[in-house]
Design a protein around this motif. Structure first.
Motif, PDB file in Angstrom:
ATOM      1  N   ILE A 103       0.852  -1.189   0.000  1.00 45.17           N
ATOM      2  CA  ILE A 103       0.000   0.000   0.000  1.00 45.17           C
ATOM      3  C   ILE A 103       0.887   1.239   0.000  1.00 45.17           C
ATOM      4  O   ILE A 103       1.563   1.533   0.986  1.00 45.17           O
ATOM      5  CB  ILE A 103      -0.929   0.032   1.229  1.00 45.17           C
ATOM      6  N   LYS A 104       0.927   1.963  -1.114  1.00 52.31           N
ATOM      7  CA  LYS A 104       1.739   3.166  -1.197  1.00 52.31           C
ATOM      8  C   LYS A 104       0.936   4.424  -0.836  1.00 52.31           C
ATOM      9  O   LYS A 104       1.507   5.436  -0.452  1.00 52.31           O
ATOM     10  CB  LYS A 104       2.312   3.314  -2.609  1.00 52.31           C
ATOM     11  N   ARG A 105      -0.370   4.309  -0.986  1.00 51.54           N
ATOM     12  CA  ARG A 105      -1.221   5.473  -0.740  1.00 51.54           C
ATOM     13  C   ARG A 105      -2.535   5.000  -0.135  1.00 51.54           C
ATOM     14  O   ARG A 105      -3.232   4.171  -0.724  1.00 51.54           O
ATOM     15  CB  ARG A 105      -1.471   6.218  -2.047  1.00 51.54           C
ATOM     16  N   VAL A 106      -2.870   5.517   1.032  1.00 43.90           N
ATOM     17  CA  VAL A 106      -4.112   5.136   1.688  1.00 43.90           C
ATOM     18  C   VAL A 106      -5.261   5.915   1.044  1.00 43.90           C
ATOM     19  O   VAL A 106      -5.259   7.146   1.017  1.00 43.90           O
ATOM     20  CB  VAL A 106      -4.053   5.425   3.205  1.00 43.90           C
ATOM     21  N   LEU A 107      -6.235   5.171   0.525  1.00 47.58           N
ATOM     22  CA  LEU A 107      -7.385   5.773  -0.138  1.00 47.58           C
ATOM     23  C   LEU A 107      -8.625   5.677   0.765  1.00 47.58           C
ATOM     24  O   LEU A 107      -8.628   4.920   1.738  1.00 47.58           O
ATOM     25  CB  LEU A 107      -7.654   5.055  -1.467  1.00 47.58           C
ATOM     26  N   TYR A 108      -9.665   6.396   0.398  1.00 49.10           N
ATOM     27  CA  TYR A 108     -10.892   6.380   1.210  1.00 49.10           C
ATOM     28  C   TYR A 108     -11.463   4.978   1.349  1.00 49.10           C
ATOM     29  O   TYR A 108     -12.007   4.615   2.394  1.00 49.10           O
ATOM     30  CB  TYR A 108     -11.931   7.332   0.610  1.00 49.10           C
ATOM     31  N   LYS A 109     -11.333   4.175   0.309  1.00 48.35           N
ATOM     32  CA  LYS A 109     -11.874   2.818   0.356  1.00 48.35           C
ATOM     33  C   LYS A 109     -11.169   1.953   1.404  1.00 48.35           C
ATOM     34  O   LYS A 109     -11.721   0.971   1.877  1.00 48.35           O
ATOM     35  CB  LYS A 109     -11.766   2.150  -1.013  1.00 48.35           C
ATOM     36  N   HIS A 110      -9.934   2.336   1.749  1.00 41.88           N
ATOM     37  CA  HIS A 110      -9.177   1.566   2.743  1.00 41.88           C
ATOM     38  C   HIS A 110      -9.609   1.876   4.175  1.00 41.88           C
ATOM     39  O   HIS A 110      -9.387   1.071   5.083  1.00 41.88           O
ATOM     40  CB  HIS A 110      -7.674   1.856   2.613  1.00 41.88           C
ATOM     41  N   LEU A 111     -10.196   3.048   4.372  1.00 44.53           N
ATOM     42  CA  LEU A 111     -10.452   3.533   5.735  1.00 44.53           C
ATOM     43  C   LEU A 111     -11.504   2.722   6.493  1.00 44.53           C
ATOM     44  O   LEU A 111     -11.576   2.807   7.714  1.00 44.53           O
ATOM     45  CB  LEU A 111     -10.866   5.009   5.701  1.00 44.53           C
ATOM     46  N   THR A 112     -12.283   1.963   5.747  1.00 45.38           N
ATOM     47  CA  THR A 112     -13.329   1.165   6.406  1.00 45.38           C
ATOM     48  C   THR A 112     -12.911  -0.292   6.600  1.00 45.38           C
ATOM     49  O   THR A 112     -13.739  -1.127   6.958  1.00 45.38           O
ATOM     50  CB  THR A 112     -14.630   1.212   5.578  1.00 45.38           C
ATOM     51  N   THR A 113     -11.649  -0.595   6.369  1.00 43.90           N
ATOM     52  CA  THR A 113     -11.161  -1.965   6.539  1.00 43.90           C
ATOM     53  C   THR A 113     -11.501  -2.468   7.943  1.00 43.90           C
ATOM     54  O   THR A 113     -11.092  -1.863   8.941  1.00 43.90           O
ATOM     55  CB  THR A 113      -9.630  -2.021   6.340  1.00 43.90           C
ATOM     56  N   PRO A 114     -12.250  -3.559   8.046  1.00 44.85           N
ATOM     57  CA  PRO A 114     -12.635  -4.058   9.375  1.00 44.85           C
ATOM     58  C   PRO A 114     -11.457  -4.684  10.118  1.00 44.85           C
ATOM     59  O   PRO A 114     -10.907  -5.689   9.696  1.00 44.85           O
ATOM     60  CB  PRO A 114     -13.715  -5.102   9.056  1.00 44.85           C
ATOM     61  N   SER A 115     -11.064  -4.052  11.186  1.00 45.29           N
ATOM     62  CA  SER A 115      -9.942  -4.548  11.993  1.00 45.29           C
ATOM     63  C   SER A 115      -9.880  -3.748  13.284  1.00 45.29           C
ATOM     64  O   SER A 115     -10.087  -2.519  13.261  1.00 45.29           O
ATOM     65  CB  SER A 115      -8.616  -4.410  11.246  1.00 45.29           C
ATOM     66  N   PRO A 116      -9.602  -4.383  14.411  1.00 45.71           N
ATOM     67  CA  PRO A 116      -9.459  -3.633  15.662  1.00 45.71           C
ATOM     68  C   PRO A 116      -8.258  -2.687  15.642  1.00 45.71           C
ATOM     69  O   PRO A 116      -8.144  -1.806  16.497  1.00 45.71           O
ATOM     70  CB  PRO A 116      -9.285  -4.734  16.717  1.00 45.71           C
ATOM     71  N   TYR A 117      -7.366  -2.871  14.644  1.00 44.82           N
ATOM     72  CA  TYR A 117      -6.178  -2.020  14.547  1.00 44.82           C
ATOM     73  C   TYR A 117      -6.434  -0.763  13.706  1.00 44.82           C
ATOM     74  O   TYR A 117      -5.610   0.153  13.706  1.00 44.82           O
ATOM     75  CB  TYR A 117      -5.016  -2.802  13.938  1.00 44.82           C
ATOM     76  N   ASN A 118      -7.536  -0.733  12.981  1.00 48.31           N
ATOM     77  CA  ASN A 118      -7.855   0.396  12.113  1.00 48.31           C
ATOM     78  C   ASN A 118      -8.349   1.573  12.958  1.00 48.31           C
ATOM     79  O   ASN A 118      -9.473   1.569  13.451  1.00 48.31           O
ATOM     80  CB  ASN A 118      -8.912  -0.017  11.089  1.00 48.31           C
ATOM     81  N   THR A 119      -7.503   2.588  13.097  1.00 50.59           N
ATOM     82  CA  THR A 119      -7.851   3.715  13.977  1.00 50.59           C
ATOM     83  C   THR A 119      -8.743   4.748  13.288  1.00 50.59           C
ATOM     84  O   THR A 119      -9.096   5.761  13.893  1.00 50.59           O
ATOM     85  CB  THR A 119      -6.577   4.404  14.513  1.00 50.59           C
TER      86      THR A 119
END
Length: 341
Positions: free
Chosen positions: A256-272
């Motif tokens: 992942i070189k660039r975090v996009l809006y679609k990445h922000l909803t990735t289900p994970s307890p680590y996703n802040t």
């Protein structure tokens, strides 16, 4: 008569010198054709030892002869042995019999999980990664943890030396000792003052390390910013946690070189971005500076940070949402100009 005696004496010297030279060359003369490292496993047999040595010795027959005389087939120690120029057969055989192996260097980097680290480390050890992980799982269980991944906080980014024959227990002991030394009375007092648990400290330290790229001069500032967000009840919204969440799902196979809006909803307890508070554990192995940065965070009013395209690897900090929007647009424009997707 005198002439005969002189001739006999001369012959004795010549013959003695000839055999003496042969003796010296066989046992002590240089027998290294090229330098290198010979790996001898615990279950090696005599032929395996000879075959491994054959790549580096000049006179294979003389090495085998001395090895048999010194009973290397019965008495040897597993290890990684440095065959160096100038070494004779006697030196080589005695080195292997005594177990005088040479340490190897291991670079512990900011690995996302213990399994990544073990995969790299075991390339320089006798054991395979599956056995290494199995033994680390046992160590974790003995400490009351779920599995080896829970041992991540015991490791620090640095270069370490180990023998090729190191066992997982010996390997971990070095880090366990380092961990206990690091957490001295002064740091324990800072830990109490922080109001954070040790797991939270390591989780924040990993975010600080990733956000700073390991640069010490921004760590305390970044730590202060994230503590501000945490204490205000704001989501931390750290891009590296999103990248980690995706990597965990793909076994670290996706770049992942660039975090996009679609990445922000990735289900994970680590996703802040998706979850409030501090992640349940570190997103990478950290260095000592990042932990100290959390324990001694800069007192500032920053809430936002954005990569600074004018200073690669550094950031712009602000407490203003309006200013942050300007900074973020400048960075997005820079990414687009470089076609980074």
């Amino acid at each position: 008569m005198k002439k005969t005696v002189l001739i006999i004496i001369l012959l004795i010297f010549v013959v003695g010198g000839f055999f003496g030279l042969r003796f010296y060359n066989k046992y002590f003369g240089n027998n290294i054709e090229k330098e290198g490292y010979v790996l001898i496993p615990h279950e090696a047999n005599f032929k395996q030892i000879l075959d491994s040595a054959a790549k580096y010795v000049d006179n294979k027959e003389s090495f085998e002869s001395v090895a048999k005389e010194k009973e290397l087939d019965k008495y040897f120690k597993a290890g990684r042995y440095h065959f160096q120029k100038g070494m004779g057969n006697s030196n080589l055989v005695n080195m292997i019999k005594a177990g005088n192996q040479t340490e190897n260097s291991f670079r512990i980097g900011d690995f996302g999980d213990i399994y990544q680290m073990v995969g790299k480390v075991t390339k320089k050890t006798e054991l395979d990664s599956l056995q290494f992980i199995k033994d680390l799982n046992t160590i974790a269980a003995e400490k009351g943890y779920k599995n080896a991944e829970d041992l991540k906080k015991y490791f620090f980014i640095d270069t370490y030396n180990f023998f090729w024959t190191v066992t997982p227990k010996e390997f971990f002991k070095k880090f366990d000792d380092q961990y206990n030394t690091f957490w001295n009375s002064e740091r324990k007092a800072e830990e109490q003052q922080s109001g954070l648990t040790r797991d939270q400290i390591y989780a924040l330290a990993s975010i600080v390390y990733k956000e700073s790229g390991g640069k010490k001069d921004e760590m305390r500032t970044i730590a202060g910013l994230y503590l501000n967000r945490y204490r205000k009840g704001m989501k931390l919204q750290s891009d590296p946690t999103v990248i980690y969440a995706i990597n965990k799902q793909t076994n670290f196979k996706e770049s992942i070189k660039r975090v996009l809006y679609k990445h922000l909803t990735t289900p994970s307890p680590y996703n802040t971005y998706a979850n409030p508070g501090i992640p349940p554990g570190p997103i990478c192995i950290v260095d000592k500076n990042s932990v100290d940065a959390v324990l001694n965070a800069e007192k500032n009013d920053y809430i936002f940070m954005c990569a600074d395209p004018a200073r690669f690897g550094y950031h712009k900090f602000t407490a203003s949402a309006e200013q942050h929007a300007i900074n973020a647009k400048a960075y997005q424009d820079w990414l687009n100009s470089k076609n980074i997707k």
